[in-house]
Design a protein around this motif. Structure first.
Motif, PDB file in Angstrom:
ATOM      1  N   SER A   1       3.126   7.031  15.416  1.00 24.98           N
ATOM      2  CA  SER A   1       3.352   8.047  14.101  1.00 24.98           C
ATOM      3  C   SER A   1       4.736   7.785  13.780  1.00 24.98           C
ATOM      4  CB  SER A   1       3.113   9.633  14.578  1.00 24.98           C
ATOM      5  OG  SER A   1       3.529  10.185  13.562  1.00 24.98           O
ATOM      6  N   GLY A   2       5.800   8.023  14.823  1.00 25.74           N
ATOM      7  CA  GLY A   2       7.136   7.776  14.346  1.00 25.74           C
ATOM      8  C   GLY A   2       7.407   6.182  14.211  1.00 25.74           C
ATOM      9  N   GLY A   3       6.692   5.484  15.220  1.00 23.20           N
ATOM     10  CA  GLY A   3       6.935   4.029  14.992  1.00 23.20           C
ATOM     11  C   GLY A   3       6.793   3.326  13.546  1.00 23.20           C
ATOM     12  N   SER A   4       5.724   3.928  12.887  1.00 25.83           N
ATOM     13  CA  SER A   4       5.396   3.252  11.758  1.00 25.83           C
ATOM     14  C   SER A   4       6.418   3.633  10.663  1.00 25.83           C
ATOM     15  CB  SER A   4       4.085   4.204  11.088  1.00 25.83           C
ATOM     16  OG  SER A   4       4.072   5.554  10.782  1.00 25.83           O
ATOM     17  N   VAL A   5       7.168   4.788  10.692  1.00 25.99           N
ATOM     18  CA  VAL A   5       8.309   5.045   9.875  1.00 25.99           C
ATOM     19  C   VAL A   5       9.549   3.911   9.995  1.00 25.99           C
ATOM     20  CG1 VAL A   5      10.067   6.763   9.136  1.00 25.99           C
ATOM     21  CG2 VAL A   5       7.702   7.496   9.777  1.00 25.99           C
ATOM     22  N   LEU A   6       9.759   3.717  11.386  1.00 35.04           N
ATOM     23  CA  LEU A   6      10.719   2.679  11.663  1.00 35.04           C
ATOM     24  C   LEU A   6      10.250   1.109  11.378  1.00 35.04           C
ATOM     25  CD1 LEU A   6      11.329   3.897  15.346  1.00 35.04           C
ATOM     26  CD2 LEU A   6      12.861   4.245  13.233  1.00 35.04           C
ATOM     27  N   MET A   7       9.149   0.958  11.582  1.00 30.21           N
ATOM     28  CA  MET A   7       8.564  -0.382  11.251  1.00 30.21           C
ATOM     29  C   MET A   7       8.425  -0.542   9.739  1.00 30.21           C
ATOM     30  SD  MET A   7       8.571  -2.294  13.717  1.00 30.21           S
ATOM     31  CE  MET A   7       7.495  -3.665  12.910  1.00 30.21           C
ATOM     32  N   LEU A   8       8.192   0.288   8.864  1.00 29.51           N
ATOM     33  CA  LEU A   8       8.070   0.042   7.501  1.00 29.51           C
ATOM     34  C   LEU A   8       9.115  -0.784   6.744  1.00 29.51           C
ATOM     35  CD1 LEU A   8       5.746   0.535   5.180  1.00 29.51           C
ATOM     36  CD2 LEU A   8       6.843   2.722   4.781  1.00 29.51           C
ATOM     37  N   PRO A   9      10.375  -0.143   6.787  1.00 24.53           N
ATOM     38  CA  PRO A   9      11.529  -1.097   6.348  1.00 24.53           C
ATOM     39  C   PRO A   9      11.293  -2.424   6.759  1.00 24.53           C
ATOM     40  CG  PRO A   9      12.300   1.115   6.996  1.00 24.53           C
ATOM     41  CD  PRO A   9      10.839   0.887   7.605  1.00 24.53           C
TER      42      PRO A   9
ATOM     43  N   LEU B   1       1.058   0.330   7.663  1.00 23.13           N
ATOM     44  CA  LEU B   1       0.773   1.172   6.496  1.00 23.13           C
ATOM     45  C   LEU B   1      -0.447   2.104   6.828  1.00 23.13           C
ATOM     46  CD1 LEU B   1       0.508  -0.965   3.127  1.00 23.13           C
ATOM     47  CD2 LEU B   1       2.062   0.684   3.716  1.00 23.13           C
ATOM     48  N   MET B   2      -1.408   1.902   7.641  1.00 23.73           N
ATOM     49  CA  MET B   2      -2.370   2.615   7.847  1.00 23.73           C
ATOM     50  C   MET B   2      -1.828   3.748   8.977  1.00 23.73           C
ATOM     51  SD  MET B   2      -5.094   1.589   6.590  1.00 23.73           S
ATOM     52  CE  MET B   2      -5.688   0.290   5.837  1.00 23.73           C
ATOM     53  N   ALA B   3      -0.998   3.449   9.752  1.00 21.06           N
ATOM     54  CA  ALA B   3      -0.256   4.396  10.834  1.00 21.06           C
ATOM     55  C   ALA B   3       0.544   5.419  10.081  1.00 21.06           C
ATOM     56  CB  ALA B   3       0.380   3.531  12.047  1.00 21.06           C
ATOM     57  N   PHE B   4       1.167   4.706   8.931  1.00 20.30           N
ATOM     58  CA  PHE B   4       2.026   5.522   8.132  1.00 20.30           C
ATOM     59  C   PHE B   4       1.266   6.584   7.329  1.00 20.30           C
ATOM     60  CE2 PHE B   4       4.279   6.147   3.837  1.00 20.30           C
ATOM     61  CZ  PHE B   4       5.634   6.697   4.385  1.00 20.30           C
ATOM     62  N   VAL B   5       0.169   6.247   6.657  1.00 18.96           N
ATOM     63  CA  VAL B   5      -0.438   7.015   5.835  1.00 18.96           C
ATOM     64  C   VAL B   5      -1.353   7.996   6.801  1.00 18.96           C
ATOM     65  CG1 VAL B   5      -2.583   7.230   4.542  1.00 18.96           C
ATOM     66  CG2 VAL B   5      -1.121   5.346   4.204  1.00 18.96           C
ATOM     67  N   ALA B   6      -1.602   7.551   7.987  1.00 16.51           N
ATOM     68  CA  ALA B   6      -2.319   8.604   8.889  1.00 16.51           C
ATOM     69  C   ALA B   6      -1.244   9.931   9.296  1.00 16.51           C
ATOM     70  CB  ALA B   6      -3.032   7.931  10.138  1.00 16.51           C
TER      71      ALA B   6
ATOM     72  N   LYS C   1      -1.248  21.971   4.724  1.00 20.27           N
ATOM     73  CA  LYS C   1      -0.135  22.296   3.549  1.00 20.27           C
ATOM     74  C   LYS C   1      -0.841  21.847   2.288  1.00 20.27           C
ATOM     75  CE  LYS C   1       3.854  20.942   5.914  1.00 20.27           C
ATOM     76  NZ  LYS C   1       5.143  20.052   6.059  1.00 20.27           N
ATOM     77  N   LYS C   2      -0.392  22.633   1.155  1.00 21.66           N
ATOM     78  CA  LYS C   2      -0.805  22.165  -0.163  1.00 21.66           C
ATOM     79  C   LYS C   2      -0.127  21.001  -0.512  1.00 21.66           C
ATOM     80  CE  LYS C   2      -1.656  23.879  -4.872  1.00 21.66           C
ATOM     81  NZ  LYS C   2      -1.453  25.043  -5.966  1.00 21.66           N
ATOM     82  N   ILE C   3      -1.002  20.071  -0.996  1.00 24.28           N
ATOM     83  CA  ILE C   3      -0.140  18.874  -1.387  1.00 24.28           C
ATOM     84  C   ILE C   3       0.392  18.745  -2.737  1.00 24.28           C
ATOM     85  CG2 ILE C   3      -0.465  16.167  -1.548  1.00 24.28           C
ATOM     86  CD1 ILE C   3      -2.191  16.205   0.797  1.00 24.28           C
ATOM     87  N   VAL C   4       1.782  18.589  -3.111  1.00 29.68           N
ATOM     88  CA  VAL C   4       1.981  18.545  -4.325  1.00 29.68           C
ATOM     89  C   VAL C   4       2.188  17.015  -4.563  1.00 29.68           C
ATOM     90  CG1 VAL C   4       4.094  19.194  -5.799  1.00 29.68           C
ATOM     91  CG2 VAL C   4       3.305  20.691  -4.064  1.00 29.68           C
ATOM     92  N   PHE C   5       1.628  16.679  -5.720  1.00 33.41           N
ATOM     93  CA  PHE C   5       1.377  15.343  -6.270  1.00 33.41           C
ATOM     94  C   PHE C   5       2.606  14.406  -6.430  1.00 33.41           C
ATOM     95  CE2 PHE C   5       0.240  12.048  -9.500  1.00 33.41           C
ATOM     96  CZ  PHE C   5      -0.300  11.274  -8.962  1.00 33.41           C
TER      97      PHE C   5
ATOM     98  N   LEU D   1       4.761   9.221  -0.028  1.00 31.92           N
ATOM     99  CA  LEU D   1       3.517   8.662   0.616  1.00 31.92           C
ATOM    100  C   LEU D   1       3.222   7.015  -0.403  1.00 31.92           C
ATOM    101  CD1 LEU D   1       0.967   7.995   2.184  1.00 31.92           C
ATOM    102  CD2 LEU D   1      -0.209   9.527   0.715  1.00 31.92           C
ATOM    103  N   TRP D   2       3.086   7.566  -1.851  1.00 36.67           N
ATOM    104  CA  TRP D   2       2.589   6.204  -2.486  1.00 36.67           C
ATOM    105  C   TRP D   2       3.690   5.315  -2.964  1.00 36.67           C
ATOM    106  CZ3 TRP D   2      -2.159   5.468  -1.921  1.00 36.67           C
ATOM    107  CH2 TRP D   2      -3.073   6.876  -1.749  1.00 36.67           C
ATOM    108  N   LEU D   3       5.041   5.658  -2.959  1.00 32.94           N
ATOM    109  CA  LEU D   3       6.154   4.794  -3.161  1.00 32.94           C
ATOM    110  C   LEU D   3       6.032   3.646  -2.086  1.00 32.94           C
ATOM    111  CD1 LEU D   3       8.362   3.669  -5.098  1.00 32.94           C
ATOM    112  CD2 LEU D   3       9.697   5.383  -3.745  1.00 32.94           C
ATOM    113  N   PRO D   4       6.144   4.178  -0.790  1.00 31.51           N
ATOM    114  CA  PRO D   4       6.295   2.996   0.331  1.00 31.51           C
ATOM    115  C   PRO D   4       4.985   2.102   0.408  1.00 31.51           C
ATOM    116  CG  PRO D   4       6.980   5.422   0.899  1.00 31.51           C
ATOM    117  CD  PRO D   4       6.299   5.581  -0.159  1.00 31.51           C
ATOM    118  N   VAL D   5       3.874   2.759  -0.014  1.00 30.65           N
ATOM    119  CA  VAL D   5       2.746   1.957   0.026  1.00 30.65           C
ATOM    120  C   VAL D   5       2.618   1.025  -1.100  1.00 30.65           C
ATOM    121  CG1 VAL D   5       0.269   2.423  -0.354  1.00 30.65           C
ATOM    122  CG2 VAL D   5       1.109   3.769   1.452  1.00 30.65           C
TER     123      VAL D   5
END
Length: 395
Positions: free
Chosen positions: A75-83, A127-132, A141-145, A152-156
């Motif tokens: 979970s946290g690893g996906s945030v580190l690996m995305l950049p 990306l799959m781990a990041f989205v999950a 939570k109520k998702i605010v678009f 979510l969608w900017l990194p993706v």
């Protein structure tokens, strides 16, 4: 032997399926590699087989190592690996090399190993781990678009935009799997519709720009167009690969010609990778073809079992996100071989020759086995994970 099994955790059926696919791949790869040897003039058949075996052994080492990692670290690893992934994709576009004459901006060469690394496959896993992770953290939570656009969608979108110029099929697969994942994860349907519309418009814009500036991305859009036109027209004479694959399938019959007795392997380009399923049908017949399909669906069944038995939302979404694409890629590869789908360049997981595809498939399977081996992790453990804490623990 008992000592080895004591160290292997997780779903034993998945371990068995992976072993069966890997062992079965030896003969098709050895047989199909004659095209590389006698037509391309690249090495020897035994050399290609040994390379394939070594890559599979390394793949099993990856599965073993990854399945020992507590899945909450992904979970946290996906945030580190995305950049890191974004930097690698930019580097690949700038410095990518050719592999067997294929597109120059898909691979980078791993120093001292001599194996090409396709960075888009790593990007798909991250990306799959990041989205999950995002969906699990916002499940109550109520998702605010507008917020999801940034979070979510900017990194993706940035990641997919870097993959698209060189590899449309991989981009399409990753995007489709992400849409499936957010749907399962409870992302509002009206927002998914907006994202699909934006994705279609972005692809259209890319095509228009590529057409307007052909020197920037030579032949890419034209290649997509030719493949679709050849497929829709059914004119196999304009597509040498499809024609030879059809001949291989037509002459395979019910039981096939026998292991190593394929004729079309000498004429079919990419016979040991993209079109290996056609060689399997020619040598093992419809019986062998259906057995391969059955094994992949059995793997899908076990993946879904692991997902449903997971005790956290993140684990369920992670297993679906990294597991289903393996089966989806296999189905696309087989559909291309039997001319049900345009040529895409997707390999047959764990059977086709190749380095990156084997390793990343094994990494994904290791993540799934990590989840199946864990039964005591709570949702709070996942949500409380701090990427910096994971980095600190790793160091």
């Amino acid at each position: 032997m008992k000592t080895i099994f004591q160290h292997i955790k997780g779903d034993k059926t998945i371990w068995a399926i992976v072993a069966v696919l890997a062992i079965f791949s030896f003969m098709p790869v050895y047989s199909a590699s004659t095209n590389l040897v006698y037509v391309v003039g690249n090495g020897s058949t035994l050399g290609h087989l040994l390379k394939h075996i070594v890559l599979l052994i390394m793949g099993f080492a990856i599965i073993y190592g990854v399945h020992k990692i507590p899945y909450r670290y992904f979970s946290g690893g996906s945030v580190l690996m995305l950049p890191v992934v974004i930097v690698l994709l930019v580097f690949t576009m700038a410095q990518g090399t050719t592999i067997g004459g294929a597109n120059a901006s898909r691979w980078i060469r791993i120093p001292f190993v001599g194996v090409g690394f396709q960075t888009s496959t790593l990007a798909g896993l991250v990306l799959m781990a990041f989205v999950a992770r995002y969906l699990a953290r916002n499940k109550d939570k109520k998702i605010v678009f507008k917020e999801s656009l940034w979070q979510l969608w900017l990194p993706v979108g940035c990641t997919l935009a870097l993959i698209l110029p060189a590899n449309f099929s991989t981009t399409a697969i990753i995007f489709s799997m992400i849409v499936l994942l957010v749907f399962i994860g409870g992302y509002p349907l009206k927002y998914i519709g907006v994202i699909l519309g934006v994705g279609f418009l972005s692809l259209l814009l890319f095509i228009l720009v590529a057409k307007a500036f052909p020197d920037a991305m030579p032949n890419r859009v034209q290649t997509w167009q030719n493949r679709i036109e050849n497929f829709s027209s059914g004119n196999a004479s304009e597509n040498y690969q499809v024609e030879k694959a059809k001949i291989a399938i037509a002459t395979g019959g019910l039981t096939g010609k026998g292991p190593g007795k394929s004729v079309q392997k000498n004429f079919l380009p990419q016979s040991s990778s993209d079109f290996i399923y056609a060689i399997i049908i020619e040598e093992y017949g419809l019986i062998g073809a259906f057995m391969v399909v059955f094994i992949y669906f059995l793997l899908l069944f076990r993946i879904l079992i692991v997902a449903t038995k997971s005790n956290t939302v993140f684990a369920t979404l992670l297993v679906v996100g990294v597991g289903v694409p393996i089966i989806f890629q296999a189905m696309i590869n087989m559909a291309v071989a039997i001319n049900l789908f345009p040529v895409t360049g997707q390999t047959l997981p764990l059977i086709s020759s190749g380095g990156t595809s084997i390793w990343m498939t094994c990494f994904a399977l290791g993540m799934i086995l990590s989840v199946s081996a864990s039964r005591e992790v709570t949702e709070e453990d996942i949500l409380d994970d701090n990427p910096l804490d994971i980095l600190h623990e790793t160091i």
